[in-house]
Write a protein that holds these residues in place. Structure first.
Motif, PDB file in Angstrom:
ATOM      1  N   CYS A  21       1.089  -1.383  -0.116  1.00 37.06           N
ATOM      2  CA  CYS A  21      -0.145  -0.011  -0.250  1.00 37.06           C
ATOM      3  C   CYS A  21       0.844   1.187   0.033  1.00 37.06           C
ATOM      4  O   CYS A  21       1.218   1.639   1.339  1.00 37.06           O
ATOM      5  N   VAL A  22       0.739   1.790  -1.326  1.00 35.70           N
ATOM      6  CA  VAL A  22       2.210   2.709  -1.113  1.00 35.70           C
ATOM      7  C   VAL A  22       0.799   5.077  -1.232  1.00 35.70           C
ATOM      8  O   VAL A  22      -0.217   4.284  -1.964  1.00 35.70           O
ATOM      9  N   ALA A  23       1.635   5.330  -0.547  1.00 29.94           N
ATOM     10  CA  ALA A  23       0.209   6.737  -0.698  1.00 29.94           C
ATOM     11  C   ALA A  23       1.204   7.542  -1.207  1.00 29.94           C
ATOM     12  O   ALA A  23       2.754   7.525  -1.416  1.00 29.94           O
ATOM     13  N   SER A  24       0.688   8.479  -1.393  1.00 34.92           N
ATOM     14  CA  SER A  24       1.095   9.415  -2.784  1.00 34.92           C
ATOM     15  C   SER A  24       0.727  11.168  -2.529  1.00 34.92           C
ATOM     16  O   SER A  24      -0.321  11.065  -1.377  1.00 34.92           O
ATOM     17  N   GLY A  25       0.836  11.918  -2.081  1.00 32.36           N
ATOM     18  CA  GLY A  25       1.046  12.964  -1.336  1.00 32.36           C
ATOM     19  C   GLY A  25       1.024  13.686  -0.123  1.00 32.36           C
ATOM     20  O   GLY A  25       0.180  14.714  -0.018  1.00 32.36           O
ATOM     21  N   PHE A  26       0.956  11.965   0.838  1.00 32.52           N
ATOM     22  CA  PHE A  26       0.993  12.269   2.641  1.00 32.52           C
ATOM     23  C   PHE A  26       1.841  11.672   3.007  1.00 32.52           C
ATOM     24  O   PHE A  26       2.348  10.603   1.825  1.00 32.52           O
ATOM     25  N   THR A  27       2.099  12.050   4.235  1.00 34.90           N
ATOM     26  CA  THR A  27       2.959  10.884   4.606  1.00 34.90           C
ATOM     27  C   THR A  27       2.509   9.884   5.640  1.00 34.90           C
ATOM     28  O   THR A  27       1.766   9.728   6.215  1.00 34.90           O
ATOM     29  N   LEU A  28       2.733   9.091   5.293  1.00 37.11           N
ATOM     30  CA  LEU A  28       2.748   7.668   5.611  1.00 37.11           C
ATOM     31  C   LEU A  28       2.307   7.244   7.084  1.00 37.11           C
ATOM     32  O   LEU A  28       1.205   6.821   8.054  1.00 37.11           O
ATOM     33  N   ALA A  29       3.625   7.388   7.449  1.00 38.61           N
ATOM     34  CA  ALA A  29       3.983   7.068   8.811  1.00 38.61           C
ATOM     35  C   ALA A  29       3.122   8.154   9.939  1.00 38.61           C
ATOM     36  O   ALA A  29       3.027   7.961  11.249  1.00 38.61           O
ATOM     37  N   GLU A  30       2.593   8.986   9.171  1.00 39.92           N
ATOM     38  CA  GLU A  30       1.309   9.763  10.171  1.00 39.92           C
ATOM     39  C   GLU A  30       0.373   9.702  10.535  1.00 39.92           C
ATOM     40  O   GLU A  30      -0.662  10.139  11.081  1.00 39.92           O
ATOM     41  N   ASN A  73       8.066   3.344   5.968  1.00 38.63           N
ATOM     42  CA  ASN A  73       8.963   4.997   6.058  1.00 38.63           C
ATOM     43  C   ASN A  73       9.511   5.842   5.069  1.00 38.63           C
ATOM     44  O   ASN A  73       8.578   6.157   4.395  1.00 38.63           O
ATOM     45  N   ALA A  74      10.539   4.766   4.621  1.00 30.55           N
ATOM     46  CA  ALA A  74      11.150   5.446   3.399  1.00 30.55           C
ATOM     47  C   ALA A  74      10.978   5.590   2.082  1.00 30.55           C
ATOM     48  O   ALA A  74      11.220   6.285   0.949  1.00 30.55           O
ATOM     49  N   LYS A  75      10.026   4.190   2.049  1.00 34.22           N
ATOM     50  CA  LYS A  75       9.064   3.996   1.181  1.00 34.22           C
ATOM     51  C   LYS A  75       7.294   4.492   0.972  1.00 34.22           C
ATOM     52  O   LYS A  75       6.769   4.378   0.145  1.00 34.22           O
ATOM     53  N   ASN A  76       7.088   5.088   2.311  1.00 37.49           N
ATOM     54  CA  ASN A  76       6.013   5.424   2.284  1.00 37.49           C
ATOM     55  C   ASN A  76       5.122   4.287   2.268  1.00 37.49           C
ATOM     56  O   ASN A  76       3.733   4.714   1.752  1.00 37.49           O
ATOM     57  N   THR A  77       5.204   3.443   2.550  1.00 38.32           N
ATOM     58  CA  THR A  77       4.075   1.841   2.020  1.00 38.32           C
ATOM     59  C   THR A  77       3.925   1.601   3.423  1.00 38.32           C
ATOM     60  O   THR A  77       4.476   1.283   4.418  1.00 38.32           O
ATOM     61  N   VAL A  78       3.313   0.816   2.990  1.00 42.58           N
ATOM     62  CA  VAL A  78       2.595  -0.195   4.323  1.00 42.58           C
ATOM     63  C   VAL A  78       2.086  -1.752   3.346  1.00 42.58           C
ATOM     64  O   VAL A  78       1.932  -2.011   2.495  1.00 42.58           O
TER      65      VAL A  78
END
Length: 125
Positions: A21-30, A73-78
């Protein structure tokens, strides 16, 4: 602002898959993140969740010991590592993000405001 889920597929019973699950436009870690699954005629079931604060995780009883949720978090991915898959795991899997940190635990779809498009997982011989 969007989530992109991928990595589903067709696998034999006992096999493994690792949807991402890759996020774009925001920081998924938050955000708290959860994976849900849905079969035709039923509502979305919370399968697993991960906290944005301390990495705490949740697993539904039906997947405990077989599935593992993790962040990169480096890949903004879960990710959702799914092992020992069973035919009853067949469903469309969705990832979702919530601004509310506690949402990862016993995830309720109503608490998640950003959804990926879903990825099909089929477990069959």
């Amino acid at each position: 602002v969007q989530l992109q889920a991928s990595g589903g597929g067709l696998v034999q019973p006992g096999g493994s898959l690792r949807p991402s699950c890759v996020a774009s436009g925001f920081t998924l870690a938050e955000y708290a993140v959860a994976w849900f699954r849905q079969v035709p005629g039923k509502g979305r079931e919370g399968v697993s969740g991960i906290s944005d604060r301390d990495g705490s995780t949740y697993y539904a009883d039906s997947v405990k010991g077989r599935f593992t949720i993790s962040r990169d978090n480096a890949k903004n991915t879960v990710y959702l590592q799914m092992n020992s898959l069973k035919p009853e795991d067949t469903a469309v899997y969705y990832c979702a993000a919530s601004y509310y940190s506690g949402s990862y635990d016993y995830p309720d779809p109503a608490e998640f405001n950003c959804w990926g498009q879903g990825t099909q997982v089929t477990v069959s011989s």
